[in-house]
Design an enzyme around this catalytic site. Structure first.
Site, PDB file in Angstrom:
ATOM      1  N   ARG A  30     -16.317  -4.351  28.990  1.00  0.00           N
ATOM      2  CA  ARG A  30     -16.312  -4.310  27.522  1.00  0.00           C
ATOM      3  C   ARG A  30     -14.869  -4.172  27.012  1.00  0.00           C
ATOM      4  O   ARG A  30     -14.294  -5.104  26.485  1.00  0.00           O
ATOM      5  CB  ARG A  30     -17.198  -3.149  27.030  1.00  0.00           C
ATOM      6  CG  ARG A  30     -17.642  -3.265  25.579  1.00  0.00           C
ATOM      7  CD  ARG A  30     -16.625  -2.828  24.561  1.00  0.00           C
ATOM      8  NE  ARG A  30     -16.246  -1.429  24.707  1.00  0.00           N
ATOM      9  CZ  ARG A  30     -15.211  -0.896  24.077  1.00  0.00           C
ATOM     10  NH1 ARG A  30     -14.465  -1.636  23.263  1.00  0.00           N
ATOM     11  NH2 ARG A  30     -14.883   0.374  24.269  1.00  0.00           N
ATOM     12  N   ASP A  31     -14.259  -3.022  27.227  1.00  0.00           N
ATOM     13  CA  ASP A  31     -12.940  -2.773  26.644  1.00  0.00           C
ATOM     14  C   ASP A  31     -11.865  -3.624  27.298  1.00  0.00           C
ATOM     15  O   ASP A  31     -10.932  -4.081  26.623  1.00  0.00           O
ATOM     16  CB  ASP A  31     -12.597  -1.282  26.787  1.00  0.00           C
ATOM     17  CG  ASP A  31     -11.602  -0.805  25.742  1.00  0.00           C
ATOM     18  OD1 ASP A  31     -11.289  -1.577  24.820  1.00  0.00           O
ATOM     19  OD2 ASP A  31     -11.150   0.340  25.828  1.00  0.00           O
ATOM     20  N   HIS A  81     -11.831   9.100  26.876  1.00  0.00           N
ATOM     21  CA  HIS A  81     -11.484   7.689  27.049  1.00  0.00           C
ATOM     22  C   HIS A  81      -9.987   7.557  26.792  1.00  0.00           C
ATOM     23  O   HIS A  81      -9.541   7.635  25.659  1.00  0.00           O
ATOM     24  CB  HIS A  81     -12.308   6.877  26.027  1.00  0.00           C
ATOM     25  CG  HIS A  81     -11.985   5.419  25.943  1.00  0.00           C
ATOM     26  ND1 HIS A  81     -12.788   4.448  26.509  1.00  0.00           N
ATOM     27  CD2 HIS A  81     -10.973   4.744  25.351  1.00  0.00           C
ATOM     28  CE1 HIS A  81     -12.276   3.248  26.260  1.00  0.00           C
ATOM     29  NE2 HIS A  81     -11.174   3.402  25.559  1.00  0.00           N
ATOM     30  N   CYS A  98      -1.235  -4.542  29.722  1.00  0.00           N
ATOM     31  CA  CYS A  98      -0.176  -4.204  30.660  1.00  0.00           C
ATOM     32  C   CYS A  98       0.407  -2.873  30.254  1.00  0.00           C
ATOM     33  O   CYS A  98       0.902  -2.740  29.138  1.00  0.00           O
ATOM     34  CB  CYS A  98       0.904  -5.269  30.626  1.00  0.00           C
ATOM     35  SG  CYS A  98       2.371  -4.766  31.534  1.00  0.00           S
TER      36      CYS A  98
END
Lengths: 330, 330
Positions: free
Chosen positions: B24-25, B215, B248
């Site tokens: 998902r993320d 998270h 990144c």
């Protein structure tokens, strides 16, 4: 629960010493030799940024490490900076004599806990190194502070596991031999957080206040995590290299030191004082870039910048890529 | 001092849930759309490695996020894995209805603490989102677990500083609205360790046991440090992405999730149990590499390997570059 700043039971001491070791550990790990004038520029720029502890040279044969052939000249320059604590590494009696003659304030002698690494590194067993270290301490008494730099403390690529009891035994012997300071080095980048807490407590039990400093590499991404555990266990001195010089943290077997800017950022975010101006420290990267064109410079903070809650004023208009990418996300 | 494993005052609970959110993320943050069959392969491989919590899809308009257009198909597949807890994100009533119909076990609703981010992300104020969330919870009652995914908790690139009291207030409202779980998200990668401890304690004071999950993004190199602080403050659920997919960590504004392999490595090194086979998890990177050729895969452990003290037998002969480079070093 006490907050992470003071740790679970550590001294609420908000001052942390960050020792820049890039001029020694960083430069010796890259193939090129930095020009002496560039080393001086690096020292001056770091000093201007507030760095007051630097390990600037190594007294080893120039044949083995040509990068360190100008040790005396670099140290002579570093000693012109008022208040700068200047450290050099020396692995044997001859090196320690040179270091003393150079006028450095602190001499680090690497003493491997792993016998296999010790034999490979200095052709002596750890026990023989302790005997030599005792002679070095006698030689340096009153002239320089002697640091027993215990290495391969958290594991060894040659020997494998390094028993914690061996670390504590060697620390005890180093203190008996005359060490002013005991430092623990994660030479091979293998330290893990639980292990750091355990070993710090075991070594403190035999070295007490002489256990002062930790030296981590970031090989497995835990350099700052291990630093946090060290802080929570009362350690207030850490080695680091500007731009993580000396090893790519993303390559196999790489042994880059903990990145100095990222370390200072973490410390400041926790309200620890380092005396270092973070923006000025990041600017020193330009000195490295000019001196070593093409050499990779690592570091998270230099690229991402300070988070908004650490910037002087909320950056209301500073929407950047992070804000955009975060859309519809948790 | 208690050791870092159990934390200063946390429950001595050695089980940690790692939720793979890369499907998902991670996938929504890259330009390309992964083929549904590849998503299924990724889910299967992660499941085989022991991952039992995955956030696999987002119910947002396909126009906005074409990467998530196959949400129902992906979820249907994930639900065939016995014991796998399947989560989807849904930002509004329509999305929650689709999520309920899909049969997912848990639905994350992102609720921004920052008003600026909330308006940009879902065109609602935080207060309006809470009202909508209450409707969603009523709709889902007894059919899916509702997670209030508080976002921009640790800072916002649009608003700047996010007051901790605002976070606690919103957490209290989310619980009152019917949240089964409160999760705290470092949407913009700005969290710092001291802040994590403070906010966890503030939110726990109003959400008690419903505060379950953190998270983190690794934008500033503190993803694992913040995780350690969360562990020390009793949190036992963390989101992560295989190979840090989705950003990144070394580019400006990047928002890569905490790397799953590096997180599991850290947890195992501290004797936390995840149920995940680390070697098998690292092998899943090959599925990603095949599905997204050329996409950068991040991670320290995948390149450096386990340290010797975590390998089954001491690797006496395994001298590698790290050992060589460590010569004459502390």
């Amino acid at each position: 629960m006490r907050d992470a700043n003071t740790g679970c039971g550590g001294t609420p001491d908000h001052r942390v010493v960050v020792t820049e070791v890039g001029m020694r550990d960083g430069l010796q790990a890259i193939a090129r030799t930095m020009h002496t004038d560039d080393k001086k520029r690096w020292i001056d720029a770091s000093y201007a940024a507030g760095v007051r502890h630097m390990e600037v040279a190594s007294f080893v044969p120039a044949k083995l490490l040509p990068q360190m052939a100008d040790a005396e000249a670099v140290i002579a320059h570093a000693l012109t900076c008022p208040g700068l604590v200047v450290t050099a590494l020396a692995p044997n009696l001859k090196g320690v004599q040179r270091a003393i003659d150079s006028g450095v304030h602190r001499i680090v002698v690497p003493i491997s806990v792993s016998e296999a690494h010790s034999l490979a590194n200095v052709r002596k067993t750890p026990r023989d190194m302790i005997d030599a270290f005792a002679e070095m301490c006698a030689m340096a008494a009153g002239r320089a502070q002697m640091i027993a730099g215990l290495s391969t403390v958290f594991g060894c690529t040659l020997q494998g596991d390094v028993p914690q009891d061996d670390v504590a035994a060697l620390a005890r012997q180093a203190v008996a031999a005359g060490a002013d300071v005991v430092a623990l080095g994660d030479t091979t980048g293998q330290a893990t957080p639980r292990q750091v807490g355990e070993i710090v407590e075991k070594v403190r039990a035999v070295a007490q206040g002489k256990l002062r400093s930790l030296h981590f590499h970031d090989t497995r991404g835990l350099g700052l995590v291990n630093t946090l555990v060290g802080l929570q266990h009362g350690i207030r001195e850490f080695d680091a290299s500007l731009a993580g010089l000396g090893g790519c943290p993303h390559a196999p077997g790489a042994t880059g030191n903990v990145n100095a800017e990222d370390l200072v950022f973490m410390l400041h975010s926790m309200a620890f004082e380092t005396g270092i101006d973070l923006d000025a420290l990041i600017a020193v990267r330009a000195v490295l870039a000019a001196a070593l064109p093409g050499e990779p410079l690592y570091g998270y903070l230099a690229r991402a910048g300070l988070p908004s809650h650490m910037r002087p004023s909320p950056a209301g208009a500073a929407m950047n890529a992070a804000g955009t990418q975060a859309s519809v996300s948790s």
